[in-house]
Motif scaffolding. Structure first.
Motif, PDB file in Angstrom:
ATOM      1  N   ALA A  14       0.740  -1.129   0.058  1.00  0.00           N
ATOM      2  CA  ALA A  14      -0.013   0.157  -0.063  1.00  0.00           C
ATOM      3  C   ALA A  14       0.872   1.408  -0.076  1.00  0.00           C
ATOM      4  CB  ALA A  14      -0.908   0.052   1.271  1.00  0.00           C
ATOM      5  N   ALA A  15       1.957   1.155   0.664  1.00  0.00           N
ATOM      6  CA  ALA A  15       2.896   2.317   0.587  1.00  0.00           C
ATOM      7  C   ALA A  15       3.306   2.796  -0.491  1.00  0.00           C
ATOM      8  CB  ALA A  15       3.895   2.119   1.625  1.00  0.00           C
ATOM      9  N   GLU A  16       3.482   1.827  -1.537  1.00  0.00           N
ATOM     10  CA  GLU A  16       4.073   1.999  -2.838  1.00  0.00           C
ATOM     11  C   GLU A  16       2.524   2.302  -3.612  1.00  0.00           C
ATOM     12  OE1 GLU A  16       4.901  -0.867  -1.423  1.00  0.00           O
ATOM     13  OE2 GLU A  16       6.533   0.180  -0.514  1.00  0.00           O
ATOM     14  N   GLY A  17       1.688   2.074  -3.435  1.00  0.00           N
ATOM     15  CA  GLY A  17       0.558   2.470  -4.180  1.00  0.00           C
ATOM     16  C   GLY A  17      -0.374   0.981  -4.527  1.00  0.00           C
ATOM     17  N   ARG A  18       0.260  -0.024  -4.360  1.00  0.00           N
ATOM     18  CA  ARG A  18      -0.516  -1.241  -4.609  1.00  0.00           C
ATOM     19  C   ARG A  18      -1.366  -1.529  -3.635  1.00  0.00           C
ATOM     20  NH1 ARG A  18       4.805  -3.104  -4.167  1.00  0.00           N
ATOM     21  NH2 ARG A  18       4.118  -5.020  -3.395  1.00  0.00           N
ATOM     22  N   LEU A  19      -2.568  -0.861  -3.589  1.00  0.00           N
ATOM     23  CA  LEU A  19      -3.552  -1.202  -3.023  1.00  0.00           C
ATOM     24  C   LEU A  19      -4.350  -2.528  -3.100  1.00  0.00           C
ATOM     25  CD1 LEU A  19      -5.141   2.448  -2.757  1.00  0.00           C
ATOM     26  CD2 LEU A  19      -3.678   1.608  -1.125  1.00  0.00           C
ATOM     27  N   ARG A  20      -4.476  -3.016  -4.461  1.00  0.00           N
ATOM     28  CA  ARG A  20      -5.091  -4.249  -4.577  1.00  0.00           C
ATOM     29  C   ARG A  20      -4.549  -5.456  -3.845  1.00  0.00           C
ATOM     30  NH1 ARG A  20      -9.177  -5.601  -7.667  1.00  0.00           N
ATOM     31  NH2 ARG A  20      -9.153  -3.488  -8.570  1.00  0.00           N
ATOM     32  N   VAL A  21      -3.108  -5.348  -4.279  1.00  0.00           N
ATOM     33  CA  VAL A  21      -2.320  -6.517  -3.659  1.00  0.00           C
ATOM     34  C   VAL A  21      -2.193  -6.316  -1.960  1.00  0.00           C
ATOM     35  CG1 VAL A  21       0.368  -6.976  -3.319  1.00  0.00           C
ATOM     36  CG2 VAL A  21      -0.585  -6.405  -5.552  1.00  0.00           C
ATOM     37  N   ALA A  22      -2.188  -5.235  -1.472  1.00  0.00           N
ATOM     38  CA  ALA A  22      -2.375  -5.041  -0.051  1.00  0.00           C
ATOM     39  C   ALA A  22      -3.481  -5.634   0.705  1.00  0.00           C
ATOM     40  CB  ALA A  22      -2.016  -3.687   0.408  1.00  0.00           C
ATOM     41  N   VAL A  23      -4.788  -5.326  -0.073  1.00  0.00           N
ATOM     42  CA  VAL A  23      -6.067  -5.635   0.579  1.00  0.00           C
ATOM     43  C   VAL A  23      -6.138  -7.268   0.229  1.00  0.00           C
ATOM     44  CG1 VAL A  23      -8.589  -5.643   0.223  1.00  0.00           C
ATOM     45  CG2 VAL A  23      -7.192  -3.398   0.130  1.00  0.00           C
ATOM     46  N   TYR A  24      -5.724  -7.645  -0.886  1.00  0.00           N
ATOM     47  CA  TYR A  24      -5.617  -9.196  -1.129  1.00  0.00           C
ATOM     48  C   TYR A  24      -4.940  -9.917  -0.111  1.00  0.00           C
ATOM     49  CZ  TYR A  24      -5.929 -13.671  -3.758  1.00  0.00           C
ATOM     50  OH  TYR A  24      -5.989 -14.940  -4.105  1.00  0.00           O
ATOM     51  N   ALA A  25      -3.822  -9.522   0.338  1.00  0.00           N
ATOM     52  CA  ALA A  25      -2.983  -9.918   1.350  1.00  0.00           C
ATOM     53  C   ALA A  25      -3.696 -10.122   2.386  1.00  0.00           C
ATOM     54  CB  ALA A  25      -1.572  -9.465   1.578  1.00  0.00           C
TER      55      ALA A  25
ATOM     56  N   PHE B 182     -15.307   0.953  -1.773  1.00  0.00           N
ATOM     57  CA  PHE B 182     -15.556   1.936  -0.699  1.00  0.00           C
ATOM     58  C   PHE B 182     -14.558   3.045  -0.653  1.00  0.00           C
ATOM     59  CE2 PHE B 182     -17.907  -1.409   1.767  1.00  0.00           C
ATOM     60  CZ  PHE B 182     -18.978  -0.966   1.453  1.00  0.00           C
ATOM     61  N   ALA B 183     -13.261   2.668  -0.982  1.00  0.00           N
ATOM     62  CA  ALA B 183     -12.102   3.736  -0.912  1.00  0.00           C
ATOM     63  C   ALA B 183     -12.546   4.540  -1.976  1.00  0.00           C
ATOM     64  CB  ALA B 183     -10.805   3.028  -0.894  1.00  0.00           C
ATOM     65  N   ASP B 184     -12.560   4.096  -3.201  1.00  0.00           N
ATOM     66  CA  ASP B 184     -12.820   4.864  -4.229  1.00  0.00           C
ATOM     67  C   ASP B 184     -14.168   6.004  -4.064  1.00  0.00           C
ATOM     68  OD1 ASP B 184     -12.266   5.735  -7.266  1.00  0.00           O
ATOM     69  OD2 ASP B 184     -14.117   4.896  -7.575  1.00  0.00           O
ATOM     70  N   ARG B 185     -15.285   5.588  -3.424  1.00  0.00           N
ATOM     71  CA  ARG B 185     -16.381   6.645  -3.324  1.00  0.00           C
ATOM     72  C   ARG B 185     -15.933   7.445  -2.190  1.00  0.00           C
ATOM     73  NH1 ARG B 185     -18.999   1.587  -3.940  1.00  0.00           N
ATOM     74  NH2 ARG B 185     -19.211   1.184  -1.865  1.00  0.00           N
ATOM     75  N   TYR B 186     -15.176   7.163  -1.057  1.00  0.00           N
ATOM     76  CA  TYR B 186     -14.605   8.059  -0.083  1.00  0.00           C
ATOM     77  C   TYR B 186     -13.758   9.001  -0.775  1.00  0.00           C
ATOM     78  CZ  TYR B 186     -12.243   9.835   3.950  1.00  0.00           C
ATOM     79  OH  TYR B 186     -11.763  10.932   4.691  1.00  0.00           O
ATOM     80  N   VAL B 187     -12.850   8.590  -1.881  1.00  0.00           N
ATOM     81  CA  VAL B 187     -12.068   9.533  -2.326  1.00  0.00           C
ATOM     82  C   VAL B 187     -12.677  10.649  -3.149  1.00  0.00           C
ATOM     83  CG1 VAL B 187     -10.090   9.942  -4.088  1.00  0.00           C
ATOM     84  CG2 VAL B 187      -9.811   8.375  -2.165  1.00  0.00           C
ATOM     85  N   LYS B 188     -13.641  10.238  -3.938  1.00  0.00           N
ATOM     86  CA  LYS B 188     -14.454  11.163  -4.907  1.00  0.00           C
ATOM     87  C   LYS B 188     -15.377  12.192  -4.000  1.00  0.00           C
ATOM     88  CE  LYS B 188     -14.970   7.787  -8.620  1.00  0.00           C
ATOM     89  NZ  LYS B 188     -15.856   7.057  -9.366  1.00  0.00           N
ATOM     90  N   VAL B 189     -15.839  11.775  -2.864  1.00  0.00           N
ATOM     91  CA  VAL B 189     -16.502  12.816  -2.148  1.00  0.00           C
ATOM     92  C   VAL B 189     -15.803  13.547  -0.909  1.00  0.00           C
ATOM     93  CG1 VAL B 189     -18.465  11.805  -2.686  1.00  0.00           C
ATOM     94  CG2 VAL B 189     -17.564  10.974  -0.532  1.00  0.00           C
ATOM     95  N   TYR B 190     -14.611  13.360  -0.772  1.00  0.00           N
ATOM     96  CA  TYR B 190     -13.693  13.663   0.453  1.00  0.00           C
ATOM     97  C   TYR B 190     -13.589  15.151   0.131  1.00  0.00           C
ATOM     98  CZ  TYR B 190      -9.465  15.070   3.248  1.00  0.00           C
ATOM     99  OH  TYR B 190      -8.805  15.553   3.930  1.00  0.00           O
TER     100      TYR B 190
END
Length: 53
Positions: free
Chosen positions: A9-20, A34-42
């Protein structure tokens, strides 16, 4: 508490981090959705949205 940074996640690989954390593809999709929707309305405390940067 699980730390996503060490799994990419620190390198931007969120999918890999969540999958781990949870190897279910549907879980990964749900969390990233959920993260995408949060960022869009932040809105920060100054009232500037992410889209205005």
């Amino acid at each position: 508490m699980y730390i996503f940074a060490k799994d990419g996640a620190a390198e931007g690989r969120l999918r890999v981090a969540v999958y781990a954390y949870n190897h279910a593809d549907c879980y990964v999709e749900e969390v990233l959705g959920f993260a995408d929707r949060y960022v869009k309305v932040y809105v920060d405390i100054e009232g500037v949205t992410k889209a205005e940067f």
